[in-house]
Design a protein around this motif. Structure first.
Motif, short mmCIF file in Angstrom:
data_model
loop_
_atom_site.label_atom_id
_atom_site.label_comp_id
_atom_site.label_asym_id
_atom_site.label_seq_id
_atom_site.Cartn_x
_atom_site.Cartn_y
_atom_site.Cartn_z
N ILE A 152 0.17 -1.24 0.36
CA ILE A 152 0.10 -0.26 -0.04
C ILE A 152 0.69 1.47 0.44
O ILE A 152 1.58 1.45 0.51
CB ILE A 152 -0.78 0.18 1.61
N GLN A 153 0.73 1.54 -0.80
CA GLN A 153 1.85 3.32 -1.11
C GLN A 153 0.73 4.96 0.47
O GLN A 153 -0.62 4.69 -0.18
CB GLN A 153 1.57 4.13 -2.17
N VAL A 154 1.22 4.79 0.58
CA VAL A 154 0.68 5.68 1.89
C VAL A 154 1.55 7.04 1.66
O VAL A 154 2.46 6.91 1.62
CB VAL A 154 1.00 5.09 3.60
N PHE A 155 0.97 7.73 1.58
CA PHE A 155 1.34 10.35 1.91
C PHE A 155 1.44 10.28 2.92
O PHE A 155 -0.40 10.32 3.97
CB PHE A 155 2.07 10.66 0.90
N ALA A 156 2.37 11.15 4.00
CA ALA A 156 1.31 11.69 4.91
C ALA A 156 2.44 13.32 5.21
O ALA A 156 3.25 13.72 4.49
CB ALA A 156 1.94 10.86 6.62
N PHE A 177 -4.10 3.80 -2.73
CA PHE A 177 -4.79 2.46 -3.30
C PHE A 177 -3.07 1.82 -3.59
O PHE A 177 -2.08 1.77 -2.40
CB PHE A 177 -4.85 2.14 -4.50
N GLU A 178 -3.53 0.37 -4.12
CA GLU A 178 -2.39 -1.06 -3.82
C GLU A 178 -1.23 -1.25 -4.82
O GLU A 178 -1.67 -1.07 -5.83
CB GLU A 178 -3.05 -2.41 -3.21
N ARG A 179 -0.40 -1.90 -5.06
CA ARG A 179 0.61 -2.35 -5.63
C ARG A 179 0.65 -3.70 -6.08
O ARG A 179 1.46 -4.42 -4.47
CB ARG A 179 1.69 -2.02 -5.95
N ASP A 180 0.79 -4.79 -6.95
CA ASP A 180 0.96 -6.68 -6.84
C ASP A 180 2.05 -7.18 -7.19
O ASP A 180 2.25 -5.82 -8.23
CB ASP A 180 -0.16 -7.09 -7.68
N GLU A 194 -8.34 8.63 -6.23
CA GLU A 194 -9.79 7.24 -6.89
C GLU A 194 -8.87 6.56 -7.57
O GLU A 194 -8.01 6.73 -8.99
CB GLU A 194 -10.99 7.74 -8.21
N ILE A 195 -9.23 5.31 -8.37
CA ILE A 195 -8.37 4.39 -8.71
C ILE A 195 -8.56 4.34 -10.86
O ILE A 195 -10.50 4.33 -11.09
CB ILE A 195 -8.77 3.08 -9.19
N ASN A 196 -8.09 4.77 -11.34
CA ASN A 196 -8.63 5.03 -12.95
C ASN A 196 -7.74 4.14 -14.49
O ASN A 196 -6.71 4.54 -14.36
CB ASN A 196 -8.24 6.34 -13.14
N GLY A 197 -8.09 2.70 -14.24
CA GLY A 197 -7.45 1.94 -14.99
C GLY A 197 -6.88 0.97 -14.98
O GLY A 197 -7.06 0.89 -13.58
N HIS A 198 -5.57 0.46 -15.57
CA HIS A 198 -4.97 0.27 -15.42
C HIS A 198 -3.17 0.01 -15.61
O HIS A 198 -3.27 -0.06 -16.51
CB HIS A 198 -5.18 -1.23 -14.97
N ALA A 199 -2.10 -0.37 -14.34
CA ALA A 199 -0.48 -0.06 -15.09
C ALA A 199 0.48 -1.42 -14.98
O ALA A 199 0.09 -1.59 -13.82
CB ALA A 199 -0.22 1.74 -14.23
N ILE A 200 1.02 -1.25 -15.40
CA ILE A 200 1.67 -2.67 -14.96
C ILE A 200 3.22 -1.95 -15.10
O ILE A 200 3.70 -1.02 -16.44
CB ILE A 200 1.64 -3.96 -16.12
N GLU A 201 4.06 -2.43 -14.62
CA GLU A 201 5.99 -2.04 -14.46
C GLU A 201 6.56 -3.30 -15.32
O GLU A 201 6.28 -4.40 -13.96
CB GLU A 201 6.20 -1.26 -13.81
#
Length: 666
Positions: free
Chosen positions: A211-215, A225-228, A334-341
């Motif tokens: 999970i990407q967090v920011f403070a 949100f998350e990255r697999d 919000e999540i928009n679409g799908h990204a892959i690296e």
């Protein structure tokens, strides 16, 4: 907002940070080792300063040298990138003492999460679920073995400090524990200066979800949100994507809120990643995920988060470091679409993914647009050395759905052209196109499970590739003839002969074996004869090596570059190395008096596990070599007797050095 930033890193992350800093109108300052004097990040910076020799511990890890550059250049802030000093609490404190803004979390947060055992204890206290295991201070080998038995095999041995798979070993049985422990401790001590480890239960069908967090340091924190990151090899990530395939919304919310809770528990500030292990044996479900560790920095795979949230996380880092509040609230994300690296590495999948060093004589990557992004720190002509991570580039794609993104990723990888060293481009393309991966049937064991599909045994290229190679040779030979006398009809290279065209030999070797290819002029092209195959090929070869051809009515494109007494033909992400026989070559027999073990690349001898006169069997571990930050165990190729051992622990060796030899078989 400050006016200047020093990037205390190298390669693609230094280039990435500079890009955003320049867009924001900030002055960029680079540091570099002697090996990186001509590197891309140096060329792009407004100012650049040499900080020492090639080894990282004499340059990029020297905090005092970096702070001296900050003083000389007037840098107001330092961005550490990832790796090197990015999670070094002492460096963060030194920046503060020197009056320079550290673009990262406070030193207290780095310390809280820097040691995995202490971090897990802290997370347990904060109510975040953790993996069952042993996180104690006592490092007695006997106690650790006893704890592993209590937890139940299989277990993971993990370095208390650091990450990236270094100092990590999976152990499946008690009899293997002692050897794995010693290896993990050595690697941890070498990579992090700390040999302490912890023991965890190994989840048999794990999904690595982070999970990407920011403070902002003002009490507000959000999750993006998350990255697999489940697709791994040797505990190092290969392909990452966002969002995670098959992630239920209820679980996404639960993991995100747990990650924010973890960040707030340590008074976090800036970008961070909470890494979880999810038990996927029955699919992703709320309540079946465990805290693994926190990376108190920007992640290598941050671009996929940026692409699905339309954010610039480096800009967020710079603004938060300058004292600003978070640009967006949780309800606005919000999540928009799908990204892959995909991580494009200089390595040889056919040789157990061993790192490859050398010059990038050819480096052609897909063009960037709204769907494709390239993050790289190298250019064509640059060298990949033994001193640093062998990453060439990160190829990131976005589309409206996962299926569409996977198709785009496979197509982009097939455009990659690399020559001069080995790469994993074709391997990555096979992963992107694999049916199980496309179906989302993934966990951290995916690559090992499908290795035969992803890294097929070496084979002679397909007939149409041989035809392209022959066509290339015809054009090269014609160009050579025309260069001698362009006006002569004898240099036309059109195959015309009185009485009809005859078959001509095209001397080509592949993998050291002669292919037996002949060509015969026919119409505007050539009939290529190879074994039982006859193909018709015609086309053109441009000065930059682009080969436009039609083979048996099929229009195909390829590219070629002259290299090492032959040429490399590149097509659809695969590089085929052809050589031409040299009539002056003479076989003087085997080097070093018979079969031996050669250093596959420059490195340091960590351990010698055999001695002269000792009998060995195939697969026996003989020498442990450390190269490009990872330990490699060199094994016996077959049964035999060791004749001589030419190295000792601590020796630095060059690639190709004869480390030991075997007695000649009678």
């Amino acid at each position: 907002m400050f006016n200047s930033v020093l990037i205390a890193n190298r390669g693609e992350i230094a280039v990435r940070v500079m890009h955003t800093a320049k867009v924001m109108g900030l002055k960029t300052i680079a540091v570099f080792s002697e090996a990186d004097r001509d590197a891309l990040h140096v060329a792009l910076a407004d100012e650049a300063y040499c900080i020492g020799p090639a080894p990282a511990n004499e340059s990029y890890l020297k905090a005092d040298a970096i702070l001296e550059v900050a003083k000389q250049s007037g840098a107001e802030a330092i961005h550490p990138g990832y790796g090197f000093l990015s999670e070094n609490a002492a460096f963060a404190e030194a920046c503060e003492k020197a009056g320079v803004i550290f673009i990262g979390p406070p030193a207290s947060a780095i310390r809280a999460m820097g040691l995995k055992d202490a971090a897990k204890a802290l997370m347990e206290k904060a109510g975040v679920p953790v993996v069952p295991g042993y996180h104690g201070e006592d490092q007695d080998a006997g106690l650790l073995a006893k704890e592993a038995k209590r937890i139940g095999y299989p277990v993971l041995i993990k370095a208390v400090a650091g990450g990236g798979g270094k100092g990590m070993r999976r152990v499946d049985a008690p009899e293997d524990f002692e050897k794995a422990l010693k290896s993990a401790q050595r690697e941890a001590a070498s990579a992090f200066g700390d040999e302490r480890v912890l023991i965890e239960k190994f989840v048999t069908q794990p999904r690595h979800v982070e999970i990407q967090v920011f403070a902002d340091g003002q009490g507000d924190a959000v999750y993006l949100f998350e990255r697999d990151c489940s697709l791994q090899r040797r505990h190092q990530k290969v392909i990452e994507e966002a969002p995670a395939p098959g992630m239920p919304e209820e679980m996404r919310k639960a993991m995100g809120e747990a990650a924010v809770k973890a960040a707030k528990a340590i008074g976090y500030k800036g970008a961070g990643t909470i890494e979880f292990i999810a038990d996927a044996s029955e699919g992703l479900q709320p309540g079946r995920f465990f805290f693994m560790e926190m990376n108190t920095r920007l992640q290598v795979e941050h671009p996929v988060t940026e692409m699905i949230t339309a954010t610039d996380l480096v800009e967020w880092q710079l603004r938060v470091a300058a004292g600003e509040k978070l640009p967006l609230r949780q309800s606005e994300l919000e999540i928009n679409g799908h990204a892959i690296e995909a991580r494009l590495y200089a390595e040889d999948p056919a040789k157990q993914f061993f790192p490859s060093t050398g010059t990038l004589h050819r480096l052609r990557l897909p063009e960037e647009d709204e769907f494709v992004r390239i993050d790289t720190g190298v250019r064509e002509g640059d060298a990949v050395s033994m001193f640093y991570d062998p990453m060439i580039a990160k190829l990131i794609v976005w589309d409206a759905s996962r299926d569409a993104a996977l198709r785009r990723m496979k197509a982009a990888l097939e455009e990659v052209e690399i020559a001069g060293l080995k790469s994993n481009a074709a391997f990555l393309a096979r992963v992107a196109g694999h049916a199980a991966f496309r179906a989302g049937d993934i966990d951290t064991g995916f690559i090992d499970r499908h290795l035969t599909d992803l890294v097929p045994p070496p084979a002679t290229p397909e007939p149409h590739v041989i035809a392209l190679a022959a066509l290339h040779e015809v054009h090269v030979r014609g160009a050579q003839l025309r260069a001698r006398d362009a006006a002569s009809p004898w240099t036309a290279n059109d195959g015309w002969e009185l009485g009809g065209a005859r078959a001509e030999n095209v001397p080509l070797l592949f993998g050291g074996e002669a292919l037996g290819v002949t060509v015969q002029a026919s119409g505007k092209g050539w009939r290529v004869h190879y074994g039982e195959h006859t193909l018709y090929a015609e086309g053109s070869l441009s000065d930059d090596g682009a080969l436009q051809a039609v083979v048996d009515g099929r229009r195909v494109r390829a590219s070629a570059i002259e290299l090492n007494g032959g040429f490399v033909l590149m097509r659809r992400g695969v590089a085929y190395e052809f050589t031409r026989p040299n009539p002056l070559d003479v076989d003087f027999g085997e080097e070093a008096g018979g079969e031996g073990i050669l250093a596959p690349m420059p490195g340091k001898i960590i351990q010698v596990l055999t001695e002269a006169g000792k009998s060995v069997r195939k697969g026996d571990a003989l020498i442990v070599l450390e190269a490009m930050k990872m330990e490699q165990t060199l094994q016996a190729p077959g049964e035999g007797v060791v004749a001589s051992v030419n190295v000792s622990a601590g020796d630095q060796v060059e690639g190709g050095a004869v480390l030991l030899t075997f007695e000649d078989k009678e």
